[in-house]
Design a protein around this motif. Sequence first.
Motif, PDB file in Angstrom:
ATOM      1  N   SER A 211       0.829  -1.212   0.000  1.00  0.00           N
ATOM      2  CA  SER A 211       0.000   0.000   0.000  1.00  0.00           C
ATOM      3  C   SER A 211       0.861   1.259   0.000  1.00  0.00           C
ATOM      4  CB  SER A 211      -0.933   0.002   1.219  1.00  0.00           C
ATOM      5  OG  SER A 211      -0.192   0.008   2.427  1.00  0.00           O
ATOM      6  N   TRP A 212       2.088   1.125   0.457  1.00  0.00           N
ATOM      7  CA  TRP A 212       2.991   2.283   0.512  1.00  0.00           C
ATOM      8  C   TRP A 212       3.276   2.860  -0.864  1.00  0.00           C
ATOM      9  CZ3 TRP A 212       7.684   1.841  -2.068  1.00  0.00           C
ATOM     10  CH2 TRP A 212       8.112   0.539  -2.377  1.00  0.00           C
ATOM     11  N   LYS A 213       3.160   2.040  -1.912  1.00  0.00           N
ATOM     12  CA  LYS A 213       3.542   2.492  -3.252  1.00  0.00           C
ATOM     13  C   LYS A 213       2.626   3.608  -3.748  1.00  0.00           C
ATOM     14  CE  LYS A 213       5.801  -1.767  -4.730  1.00  0.00           C
ATOM     15  NZ  LYS A 213       5.818  -2.902  -5.696  1.00  0.00           N
ATOM     16  N   ARG A 214       1.360   3.596  -3.356  1.00  0.00           N
ATOM     17  CA  ARG A 214       0.456   4.662  -3.802  1.00  0.00           C
ATOM     18  C   ARG A 214       0.264   5.718  -2.718  1.00  0.00           C
ATOM     19  NH1 ARG A 214      -3.375   0.562  -2.759  1.00  0.00           N
ATOM     20  NH2 ARG A 214      -4.986   1.224  -1.275  1.00  0.00           N
ATOM     21  N   ASN A 215       1.084   5.634  -1.669  1.00  0.00           N
ATOM     22  CA  ASN A 215       1.028   6.622  -0.591  1.00  0.00           C
ATOM     23  C   ASN A 215       2.310   7.438  -0.518  1.00  0.00           C
ATOM     24  OD1 ASN A 215      -1.498   6.494   1.357  1.00  0.00           O
ATOM     25  ND2 ASN A 215      -1.127   4.408   0.607  1.00  0.00           N
ATOM     26  N   ASN A 216       2.963   7.557  -1.678  1.00  0.00           N
ATOM     27  CA  ASN A 216       4.120   8.448  -1.828  1.00  0.00           C
ATOM     28  C   ASN A 216       5.243   8.135  -0.844  1.00  0.00           C
ATOM     29  OD1 ASN A 216       2.772   9.997  -3.870  1.00  0.00           O
ATOM     30  ND2 ASN A 216       1.592  10.980  -2.229  1.00  0.00           N
ATOM     31  N   LYS A 217       5.506   6.832  -0.664  1.00  0.00           N
ATOM     32  CA  LYS A 217       6.597   6.418   0.217  1.00  0.00           C
ATOM     33  C   LYS A 217       7.694   5.733  -0.585  1.00  0.00           C
ATOM     34  CE  LYS A 217       4.116   6.371   4.516  1.00  0.00           C
ATOM     35  NZ  LYS A 217       4.837   7.581   4.942  1.00  0.00           N
ATOM     36  N   ASN A 218       8.850   5.699   0.030  1.00  0.00           N
ATOM     37  CA  ASN A 218      10.030   5.160  -0.645  1.00  0.00           C
ATOM     38  C   ASN A 218      10.832   4.351   0.359  1.00  0.00           C
ATOM     39  OD1 ASN A 218      12.858   5.089  -1.698  1.00  0.00           O
ATOM     40  ND2 ASN A 218      11.945   6.283  -3.368  1.00  0.00           N
ATOM     41  N   ARG A 219      11.308   3.199  -0.068  1.00  0.00           N
ATOM     42  CA  ARG A 219      12.068   2.338   0.851  1.00  0.00           C
ATOM     43  C   ARG A 219      13.293   3.035   1.423  1.00  0.00           C
ATOM     44  NH1 ARG A 219      11.329  -1.597  -3.460  1.00  0.00           N
ATOM     45  NH2 ARG A 219       9.754  -3.181  -2.931  1.00  0.00           N
ATOM     46  N   GLU A 220      13.862   3.946   0.661  1.00  0.00           N
ATOM     47  CA  GLU A 220      15.081   4.629   1.110  1.00  0.00           C
ATOM     48  C   GLU A 220      14.808   5.610   2.249  1.00  0.00           C
ATOM     49  OE1 GLU A 220      14.507   3.943  -2.247  1.00  0.00           O
ATOM     50  OE2 GLU A 220      15.911   2.283  -1.856  1.00  0.00           O
ATOM     51  N   GLU A 221      13.524   5.913   2.508  1.00  0.00           N
ATOM     52  CA  GLU A 221      13.198   6.808   3.614  1.00  0.00           C
ATOM     53  C   GLU A 221      13.504   6.176   4.966  1.00  0.00           C
ATOM     54  OE1 GLU A 221       9.087   7.401   2.803  1.00  0.00           O
ATOM     55  OE2 GLU A 221       9.406   9.178   1.569  1.00  0.00           O
ATOM     56  N   ILE A 222      13.571   4.850   5.011  1.00  0.00           N
ATOM     57  CA  ILE A 222      13.873   4.158   6.263  1.00  0.00           C
ATOM     58  C   ILE A 222      15.379   4.233   6.488  1.00  0.00           C
ATOM     59  CG2 ILE A 222      13.759   1.970   7.507  1.00  0.00           C
ATOM     60  CD1 ILE A 222      11.339   1.231   5.792  1.00  0.00           C
TER      61      ILE A 222
END
Length: 540
Positions: A211-222
């Motif tokens: 669901s993160w993909k359509r919520n403007n998130k990126n794995r690199e943010e972690i």
Amino acid sequence: MKYLIFGLIALSYFGITSCSSKKNEQLKRPNILFAIADDQSFAHTSFAGAKFLQTPAFDSIAKKGVYFSNCIAGSPGCAPSRSTIVTGRYHWQNEQSGQHASSWMKKYVPFVDLLETNGYATGLTGKGVAPFQYARNENDSLWRETNAAGIVHSNIRYENKTPEDERTAGGIGPVNYFENFKYFIENVRQNKPFFFWYGSNEPHRSYELDSWKRNNKNREEIEEVPGFFPDNEVIRGDMLDYAVEIEWFDLHLQRMLKYLEDIGELENTIVIVTADNGMPFPRAKANGYDYGIHVPMAICFPDGFPGGRIVDDPVSFADLAPTILEVTKTNSEGMLPISGKSMLDILQSNEQGVVDPLKRYVFSGRERHSSSRYLNWGYPQRMIRSKDFLYIWNIKPERWPAGAPQRIKPDTKDELLPIFGIDENGLHHSDWAYTDIDAAPTKSYIVEHHKEPEIKPYFDWAVAKRPEVEFFDVKNDPYCLNNLAGDPDYAGIEKEMKDALMNELRKSEDPRVVGPDKEVFDSYLRYSPMREFPKPEGME
């Protein structure tokens, strides 16, 4: 964990006013908005420094109010932890009313009842004190009829595939928390002070995958994956799906705060924001480690508590009931003896850091979580936490901490499902093994890859049997990976904490210590689905 410097925190969207504002000449009795997330560890707010999620409502309460850096839940599981909140008692003091999915007895009166008797309007939306079995009919005459968190006065919900359905992920539940709160204020409260329990069902699993993909998130943010997980795209994606649901909880809190400000009630409302236990991942939820029991908590009261402070004193969920009773001038008569201590002196202080040097320790524990072992046995633990150290007593170290690695196939007498829950194609089925860990991509990845040398340590950390005593320097080892039990350099601190724990367990008459039936917790009926497991090897 590094906390954001006050000056770098952005102002919230709703412009909450300063908690140091002038007191009214005649202070009204305060309202209380109690907001509790379902499964969120302490590190996962943007105030605490997490970059992969945004929690503007929590951040505003933490910045303008008092942020508690060492808040310890009553248990790493929801029902016993929530039992501690409303009774002010350790879950082991509450018989079946402190255990997961058992019955709530009338004699365990929650502070919410006393507030109502004292003239407060009370209400609930979402998850209250649960899961418990409340009275179903007259045969359940000893059981409480209504939820111990209050009454659900309205059931406003999102409808699937309608223009009004704004939910950001498929795993988010249908309850419209804000609209139910607004209904309560406009239709139930009248002219009374209020206590309202906002119990989000998020970020409890299950999540919509990716669901993160359509919520403007990126794995690199972690910036950093917890050290008890491997760092890869699967785990990072799972954490981002978790973040989406934390933000949903925060969004509805933000709307509640904005609404209170609009109607002129925010200044006289105590806002308490926390979570019932840690994140629903391996070695966190349902574990006595810091990511299982250490939760976020911030409290703001513009008319009464000096704000802009970070308090490092360890505080307990058992302390909430006596604090709320004291600040509302409500007598505790009718409740069973309270074990927690009011935090009002800390809240009314102008100090930060360690405010009360005498408040050195807080306590937590667990018994059963899910149905995960032979005869529905639990994994009993007792924990004592100071500002810097955590001592864990694993009372039955011979048992599997995350649940048995193999269960009996449903609808058979003794046919076993595959070991570790891995089928012939190498795929993990979460409901087949280690069922005290919620079904999750992180769990499945670790189990499916457990034979790989680089993954084996994570598998062992999650599911392997543990020593009777674990002792951690949580200040320097927040992931609780370096067990210092028996280390001569820490022997004095370890002994002091062990003695303090045992003294508190004796004082609170924990059956695991004082009896008469030390196994009573495993005898309470469970009213949620059951699983069958084989008898452990070596048992006659």
